[in-house]
Design an enzyme around this catalytic site. Structure first.
Site, mmCIF file in Angstrom:
data_model
loop_
_atom_site.group_PDB
_atom_site.id
_atom_site.type_symbol
_atom_site.label_atom_id
_atom_site.label_comp_id
_atom_site.label_asym_id
_atom_site.label_seq_id
_atom_site.Cartn_x
_atom_site.Cartn_y
_atom_site.Cartn_z
ATOM 1 N N SER A 118 0.832 -1.215 0.000
ATOM 2 C CA SER A 118 0.000 0.000 0.000
ATOM 3 C C SER A 118 0.860 1.255 0.000
ATOM 4 O O SER A 118 1.752 1.404 0.831
ATOM 5 C CB SER A 118 -0.882 0.038 1.246
ATOM 6 O OG SER A 118 -1.785 -1.021 1.242
ATOM 7 N N HIS B 58 -2.636 1.324 -4.518
ATOM 8 C CA HIS B 58 -1.946 0.284 -5.283
ATOM 9 C C HIS B 58 -2.000 0.671 -6.764
ATOM 10 O O HIS B 58 -2.751 1.542 -7.167
ATOM 11 C CB HIS B 58 -2.597 -1.083 -5.055
ATOM 12 C CG HIS B 58 -2.284 -1.676 -3.703
ATOM 13 N ND1 HIS B 58 -1.460 -2.751 -3.528
ATOM 14 C CD2 HIS B 58 -2.666 -1.299 -2.481
ATOM 15 C CE1 HIS B 58 -1.362 -3.019 -2.246
ATOM 16 N NE2 HIS B 58 -2.103 -2.159 -1.575
ATOM 17 N N HIS C 287 -5.525 -8.609 -1.122
ATOM 18 C CA HIS C 287 -5.427 -8.883 0.321
ATOM 19 C C HIS C 287 -6.513 -9.858 0.728
ATOM 20 O O HIS C 287 -7.613 -9.848 0.180
ATOM 21 C CB HIS C 287 -5.625 -7.599 1.135
ATOM 22 C CG HIS C 287 -4.608 -6.544 0.883
ATOM 23 N ND1 HIS C 287 -4.655 -5.710 -0.206
ATOM 24 C CD2 HIS C 287 -3.508 -6.193 1.589
ATOM 25 C CE1 HIS C 287 -3.622 -4.882 -0.163
ATOM 26 N NE2 HIS C 287 -2.907 -5.146 0.913
ATOM 27 N N TYR D 203 -8.425 -9.586 3.157
ATOM 28 C CA TYR D 203 -9.648 -8.888 3.584
ATOM 29 C C TYR D 203 -10.516 -8.439 2.413
ATOM 30 O O TYR D 203 -11.655 -8.046 2.594
ATOM 31 C CB TYR D 203 -9.316 -7.689 4.493
ATOM 32 C CG TYR D 203 -8.473 -6.602 3.872
ATOM 33 C CD1 TYR D 203 -8.978 -5.751 2.893
ATOM 34 C CD2 TYR D 203 -7.158 -6.418 4.279
ATOM 35 C CE1 TYR D 203 -8.199 -4.760 2.331
ATOM 36 C CE2 TYR D 203 -6.377 -5.420 3.732
ATOM 37 C CZ TYR D 203 -6.906 -4.595 2.751
ATOM 38 O OH TYR D 203 -6.125 -3.611 2.194
ATOM 39 N N GLU D 204 -9.982 -8.496 1.183
ATOM 40 C CA GLU D 204 -10.804 -8.114 0.037
ATOM 41 C C GLU D 204 -11.774 -9.217 -0.358
ATOM 42 O O GLU D 204 -12.833 -8.935 -0.913
ATOM 43 C CB GLU D 204 -9.920 -7.771 -1.160
ATOM 44 C CG GLU D 204 -9.125 -6.499 -0.970
ATOM 45 C CD GLU D 204 -8.194 -6.252 -2.140
ATOM 46 O OE1 GLU D 204 -8.665 -5.785 -3.187
ATOM 47 O OE2 GLU D 204 -6.991 -6.545 -2.007
ATOM 48 N N ALA E 24 3.042 -2.018 3.896
ATOM 49 C CA ALA E 24 2.949 -0.945 4.881
ATOM 50 C C ALA E 24 2.570 -1.614 6.194
ATOM 51 O O ALA E 24 1.789 -2.558 6.204
ATOM 52 C CB ALA E 24 1.896 0.064 4.462
ATOM 53 N N SER F 165 -1.048 -8.240 5.304
ATOM 54 C CA SER F 165 -0.679 -8.926 4.049
ATOM 55 C C SER F 165 0.550 -9.795 4.275
ATOM 56 O O SER F 165 0.856 -10.176 5.401
ATOM 57 C CB SER F 165 -0.385 -7.885 2.967
ATOM 58 O OG SER F 165 0.776 -7.143 3.298
ATOM 59 N N HIS G 191 -6.287 4.698 6.710
ATOM 60 C CA HIS G 191 -5.708 4.340 5.408
ATOM 61 C C HIS G 191 -5.116 5.578 4.731
ATOM 62 O O HIS G 191 -4.094 5.492 4.050
ATOM 63 C CB HIS G 191 -6.778 3.670 4.541
ATOM 64 C CG HIS G 191 -6.234 3.099 3.265
ATOM 65 N ND1 HIS G 191 -5.206 2.166 3.247
ATOM 66 C CD2 HIS G 191 -6.547 3.334 1.969
ATOM 67 C CE1 HIS G 191 -4.928 1.861 1.983
ATOM 68 N NE2 HIS G 191 -5.722 2.547 1.192
#
Ligand code: HPA
Length: 266
Positions: free
Chosen positions: A28, A58, A80, A82-83, A110, A206, A241
């Site tokens: 990220s 990204h 990721h 979480y997506e 990150a 990640s 974020h």
């Protein structure tokens, strides 16, 4: 032909046959590094079945070309967990790297720091990790190859190369343990305290699934975190974020110097 072999053939037809020496996955806020490579850019949308990295910050394309005279394959973003809730989302891209003949993978991310001596804008090389998200990208893999040893998963030789490159550049590159939380919510202060007790030095969303998949596929792998904030509750700053994207370029400038030196030293 397997899906990854098909896509590797498509990529070779556009970018040439030479095998990339190093694969690089950008975290990220680090996507702009893809622009530094002289080569052929292929948008993820041209690669059927390729996971679309939907996170802002990204740069969803694969660039194959030269950086410091070394052939590299740079993924401008990653999917990721979480997506999609699928920890194996990055399996196809890593299989493609293997099929292209790439031997080394460098992951970047990150992260939030748990260590007072590593602050926002600093780098940390991973020497180990904790899969705190509680899942594994190899669940459901039928072959015995699923029992991947993880004792030296973070490649000692690549880490030594990164340490030498950082020293030559005058960039601090402490090593530490990265703890994988699923996200997408950030951690609570209690979770950060728990991670510290468990032995973590940084937290993020990640990298761990990709390290496991890389070892499964026989790729040597190392990872570097760009610290964008202190873990929740460890400092007065807000965690968001937006903050991650704003802070990542500070560390990214150091990361780029280390990476260029690493490549020149290969
Ligand atoms: N936690 C998890 N992921 C992150 C963080 C954090 O504090 N900072 C950047 N990515």
């Amino acid at each position: 032909m397997s899906k990854s072999a098909e896509l590797a053939a498509l990529i070779r037809a556009r970018a040439g046959d030479a095998a990339p020496h190093l694969g690089l996955i950008l975290g990220s806020g680090l996507g702009h590094l893809a622009e530094e490579v002289q080569g052929v850019a292929i948008p993820y949308s041209d690669l059927p079945g390729f996971p679309q990295a939907g996170v802002s910050g990204h740069n969803p394309k694969l660039v194959i070309g030269d950086l410091e005279g070394v052939r590299v394959a740079v993924f401008g973003g990653r999917a990721h967990y979480y997506e999609h809730g699928n920890p194996a989302e990055m399996r196809l891209p890593l299989e493609i790297l293997r099929d292209l003949g790439c031997g080394q993978l460098l992951l970047t991310n990150a992260a939030g720091s748990l260590r007072p001596d590593i602050g926002p804008g600093d780098l940390m090389a991973l020497n180990d990790h904790i899969a705190f998200a509680g899942t594994n990208p190899l669940i459901g893999e039928p072959s015995d190859a699923r029992f991947v040893p993880m004792t030296e998963a973070h490649d000692p030789e690549m880490r030594a190369g990164l340490a030498a490159a950082a020293a030559a550049e005058g960039v601090a590159l402490p090593e530490g343990v990265y703890c994988w939380f699923s996200g997408p919510s950030f951690e609570t202060p209690a979770e950060i305290r728990a991670a510290r007790v468990l032995g973590a030095d940084a937290v993020g969303m990640s990298t761990v699934p990709e390290v496991i998949l890389a070892r499964f596929l026989g790729l040597r792998v190392a990872a570097v975190s760009v610290v964008t904030n202190m873990g929740a509750g460890l400092s007065a700053e807000n965690i968001s974020h937006e903050h991650t994207k704003a802070m990542a370029p500070v560390g990214a400038a150091k990361l780029e110097r280390v990476l260029r030196r690493y490549l020149r030293n290969l």
